[in-house]
Design an enzyme around this catalytic site. Structure first.
Site, PDB file in Angstrom:
ATOM      1  N   GLU A 291       0.835  -1.210   0.000  1.00 12.07           N
ATOM      2  CA  GLU A 291       0.000   0.000   0.000  1.00 12.07           C
ATOM      3  C   GLU A 291       0.867   1.257   0.000  1.00 12.07           C
ATOM      4  OE1 GLU A 291      -3.117   0.003  -0.455  1.00 12.07           O
ATOM      5  OE2 GLU A 291      -3.908  -1.906   0.280  1.00 12.07           O
ATOM      6  N   ARG A 295       0.569   3.811  -3.208  1.00 13.83           N
ATOM      7  CA  ARG A 295      -0.052   5.113  -2.947  1.00 13.83           C
ATOM      8  C   ARG A 295       0.989   6.224  -2.785  1.00 13.83           C
ATOM      9  NH1 ARG A 295      -5.613   3.811   0.238  1.00 13.83           N
ATOM     10  NH2 ARG A 295      -5.598   1.582  -0.083  1.00 13.83           N
ATOM     11  N   ASP A 424      -4.726 -10.047  -8.089  1.00 17.42           N
ATOM     12  CA  ASP A 424      -5.022  -9.046  -9.129  1.00 17.42           C
ATOM     13  C   ASP A 424      -3.858  -8.295  -9.779  1.00 17.42           C
ATOM     14  OD1 ASP A 424      -4.654  -7.624  -6.743  1.00 17.42           O
ATOM     15  OD2 ASP A 424      -6.624  -6.710  -6.712  1.00 17.42           O
ATOM     16  N   GLU A 558     -12.451  -0.032  -9.707  1.00 19.25           N
ATOM     17  CA  GLU A 558     -12.021  -0.958 -10.771  1.00 19.25           C
ATOM     18  C   GLU A 558     -12.954  -0.986 -11.981  1.00 19.25           C
ATOM     19  OE1 GLU A 558     -12.105  -1.727  -7.530  1.00 19.25           O
ATOM     20  OE2 GLU A 558      -9.961  -1.853  -7.082  1.00 19.25           O
ATOM     21  N   THR A 644      -1.279   0.662 -10.207  1.00 21.26           N
ATOM     22  CA  THR A 644      -2.539   0.051  -9.770  1.00 21.26           C
ATOM     23  C   THR A 644      -3.349   0.973  -8.871  1.00 21.26           C
ATOM     24  OG1 THR A 644      -3.505  -2.027  -9.021  1.00 21.26           O
ATOM     25  CG2 THR A 644      -1.690  -1.140  -7.699  1.00 21.26           C
TER      26      THR A 644
HETATM   27  C1  DMJ Z   1      -6.539   0.296  -4.669  1.00 15.45           C
HETATM   28  O1  DMJ Z   1      -5.759   0.614  -3.566  1.00 15.45           O
HETATM   29  C2  DMJ Z   1      -5.714  -0.348  -5.743  1.00 15.45           C
HETATM   30  O2  DMJ Z   1      -6.419  -0.288  -6.931  1.00 15.45           O
HETATM   31  C3  DMJ Z   1      -5.355  -1.755  -5.446  1.00 15.45           C
HETATM   32  O3  DMJ Z   1      -4.666  -2.370  -6.489  1.00 15.45           O
HETATM   33  C4  DMJ Z   1      -6.583  -2.554  -5.151  1.00 15.45           C
HETATM   34  N1  DMJ Z   1      -7.516  -1.923  -4.278  1.00 15.45           N
HETATM   35  C5  DMJ Z   1      -7.686  -0.524  -4.200  1.00 15.45           C
HETATM   36  C6  DMJ Z   1      -8.977   0.029  -4.736  1.00 15.45           C
HETATM   37  O4  DMJ Z   1     -10.050  -0.777  -4.723  1.00 15.45           O
END
Ligand code: DMJ
Length: 671
Positions: A291, A295, A424, A558, A644
């Site tokens: 995370e 982020r 994912d 998503e 992501t």
């Molecule tokens: C986000 O922090 C990112 O997209 C991550 O890859 C998956 N989950 C969350 C959003 O749903």
């Protein structure tokens, strides 16, 4: 002579003694007064600020048990308390100048006033209107709001000194050697493009921009510098992924969206906070490596690419360096959690016998590779290359990657596979590493191709009524369930198909469209028109959640991400229509007067709200929706690849904002 005291007893004191007692009392009062108002000065301004902040923090809890609005909204404040607060604030401001990070009261008041306007667009008016202010205050707020609006139209340079030219080139003190090119604020699209001139599209973009302003303004009012906002209780929120420290997650995550939307004043507030406040030094936080990378490192890297501002490069490197101890394992597969002070790292207790998680250790490549390129330090790329080699060489059951891998033994944990939670973004980063490298990282592309062949064969299925979905696979058993998280894969399949001419191209494009359609179905089969956290397929149901713990919606992006990618690749109007449906649903159900919340059950007409404005709502959800209604020339997909967390990173060789460092250090010097 004796006088009768108030309780009827004779006084035993003579006037000299009384005088002495009086003097002692005066001295005591003086000492107390000095202790409160003078002593903190002796410890320096920082101490005053901390005392002030403790009072700020504790104030609503200790003094005002009523809802926390009282702590922030001047109109509801006790006038005595307000007077004390103002005096203390004046004292601190005199001491510390403008380094207070709380938004000034005028801004806060203007923000409350502006929040009142926000509901005008399709939202439930009763739900979104701020309380009507008193007439005099109204006038004052209106004036402040107008001034703020004027200020927004004045060009404010993004960096300290330079002026911005049309091309986005910034000249620094007329010295060509120091020229920094910048992506123009607003995303740098072609201003003559038909989409840019289309009135409906412009109206929709403005609406989404207003949503961003609403989310930001309320975060600023009630949670500035904290990680996230609780809109219902108007307090800060911090998930455990942020290690319970105030890291300004919403600021770092949301800043590039502000930049893309051209919200220049808000962008500057965020940049200033990062410069003055953001650090992981001297705190002992247990952070999620994944995370924090997607982020914080991702957010800073995008801002560096956009602006060339060295601040962001330094901060990205600072954060990544704090994560490095997690990579000290026998295999080089990092642990999930790392302590920023001690460097002690570990995995989650629940993760298959001490395993690391595929979607976590497999979602570092884009950021670490780019960080090496802009710093000239190969160490970061080395770290993710090591992970890549482990995954390349390990035996893959049926060609698939299980979600768990033990970092000590290098062996798989439970054989669960998923394109949703725990799996994912690993697959996403294989394709995107190839794209980011300017399509030279063939190893990544091969691994992606092979993984997708296996996923198509073993996990992609079609329901009796023709809905395409990706099942989870547990050992040999298919679980006909798809996580909301897996809805990104519609866009992924399509992006893979569009960027590579191979025999699977048409099939993959169809699957990408099919998955996106299924995710849309999961939305429109709910009365709220927002999709559940997970949905199932059986003889009885399709694209519907069955269990109560699957029915929530936490502002996830998503599905909109796939609408955006599919729109860019096909220009099929339906993706924009679906995106607009989602905007209206968000406004109707998730908007509150003080920000946006998730929902506890998307199948209820009036669902309960969850009181969390996730940082990814600003980073991803609103960004993808905004870009869906923007021209293709705003962050074109052949120049940018989205991490992501929706932080766009430049594509090597195709993007002038790549900003590669001129020299790369040898590993030994760099580490
Ligand atoms: C986000 O922090 C990112 O997209 C991550 O890859 C998956 N989950 C969350 C959003 O749903």
């Amino acid at each position: 002579m004796y006088r009768i005291g108030p309780i009827g007893r004779k006084s035993n004191f003579h006037s000299r003694e009384k005088c002495l007692i009086g003097l002692v009392l005066v001295t005591l009062c003086f000492l107390c007064f000095g202790g409160i108002f003078l002593l903190p000065d002796n410890f320096g301004g920082d101490r005053v600020l901390r005392v002030y902040k403790h009072f700020q923090k504790a104030g609503p809890e200790i003094f005002i048990p009523a809802p926390p609005l009282a702590a922030h909204a001047p109109r509801n404040e006790d006038p005595h308390f307000m007077g004390d607060r103002q005096r203390l604030e004046q004292k601190i401001r005199a001491e510390l100048g403008d380094i207070l990070d709380e938004p000034p009261a005028a801004q806060a008041a203007a923000a409350v006033a502006a929040a009142g306007e926000a509901g005008a667009f399709g939202a439930d008016a009763a739900n979104v209107q701020a309380p009507a202010p008193a007439a005099a205050l109204d006038e004052q707020l209106e004036q402040e709001r107008a001034e703020a609006e004027d200020a927004r139209h004045v060009a404010v340079p993004v960096l300290a000194a330079p002026a911005q030219g049309d091309s986005g080139t910034v000249s620094t003190h007329n010295n060509p050697a120091q020229q920094i090119i910048q992506l123009p604020m607003g995303g740098g699209g072609n201003e003559e493009a038909p989409d840019t001139l289309d009135a409906t599209l412009e109206e929709r973009r403005q609406k989404i921009k207003e949503m961003m302003e609403h989310a930001w303004r309320n975060y600023k009012l009630y949670a500035w510098g904290k990680n996230e906002l609780r809109p219902l209780s108007q307090r800060p929120h911090s998930g455990s992924i942020f290690g319970s420290y105030d890291l300004g997650a919403t600021i770092v995550d949301g800043l590039d969206t502000l930049y893309i939307m051209g919200l220049e004043n808000e962008y500057r507030e965020g940049r200033d906070w990062i410069e003055r406040k953001f650090t992981l030094d001297n705190i002992s936080a247990e952070l999620s490596v994944f995370e924090t990378n997607i982020r914080f490192v991702g957010g800073m890297l995008t801002l560096y690419a956009f602006t060339g501002d060295p601040l962001y490069k330094e901060k990205a490197q600072h954060v990544a360096d704090k994560l490095l101890p997690a990579f000290q394992t026998p295999t080089g597969i990092p642990y999930a959690l790392v302590n920023t002070k001690s460097g002690v790292a570990k995995n989650y207790g629940w993760a298959s016998g001490g395993s690391s998680i595929l979607s976590e250790f497999g979602t570092l490549h884009l950021e670490f590779a780019y960080l090496s390129d802009i710093t000239g330090n190969p160490l970061y790329r080395e770290r993710v290359q090591t992970i890549r080699q482990v995954l390349k060489e390990i035996e893959k059951p049926k060609g698939l990657y299980p979600n768990f891998l033990n970092p000590k033994t290098g062996k798989w944990g439970q054989l669960h596979m998923s394109l949703g939670a725990l799996g994912d973004s690993y697959y996403e980063y294989l394709l995107k590493a190839w794209l980011q490298s300017g399509q030279t990282d063939e190893e990544a592309r091969e691994m992606y191709d092979e993984a997708m062949v296996a996923i198509m064969d073993k996990m992609v299925r079609t329901s009796p009524n023709g809905l395409t979905y990706v099942s989870d696979l547990k050992f040999d058993r298919l679980e006909h369930k798809m996580d909301h998280l897996a809805c990104f894969s519609g866009g992924l399949f399509a992006l893979g198909a569009a960027t590579r001419q191979n025999e699977h191209r048409d099939k993959y494009m169809e699957v990408g469209k099919g998955i996106t359609n299924t995710c849309h179905e999961s939305y429109i089969r709910a009365p709220t028109q927002l999709g559940p956290e997970a949905f199932r397929f059986s003889d009885a149901v399709e694209a519907r959640a069955l269990r109560s713990q699957e029915k929530y919606y936490i502002l996830r992006p998503e599905t909109f991400e796939s609408y955006f990618v599919l729109w860019r690749l096909t220009h099929d109007q339906k993706y924009r229509d679906w995106g607009w449906e989602a905007v209206l649903a968000l406004e109707k159900h998730c908007r509150t007067p003080h920000g946006y919340c998730g929902l506890r059950n998307v199948y209820q007409q009036e669902p309960q709200k969850d009181d969390v404005q996730q940082s990814f709502f600003l980073a991803e959800t609103l960004k993808y929706l905004y870009l869906l209604f923007s021209d293709d020339s705003v962050l074109p997909l052949d120049e940018w690849v989205f991490n992501t967390e929706a932080h766009p990173l430049p594509i090597k060789g195709a993007n002038q904002y790549y900003r590669q460092a001129p020299v790369t250090l040898p590993v030994s010097n760099a580490s």
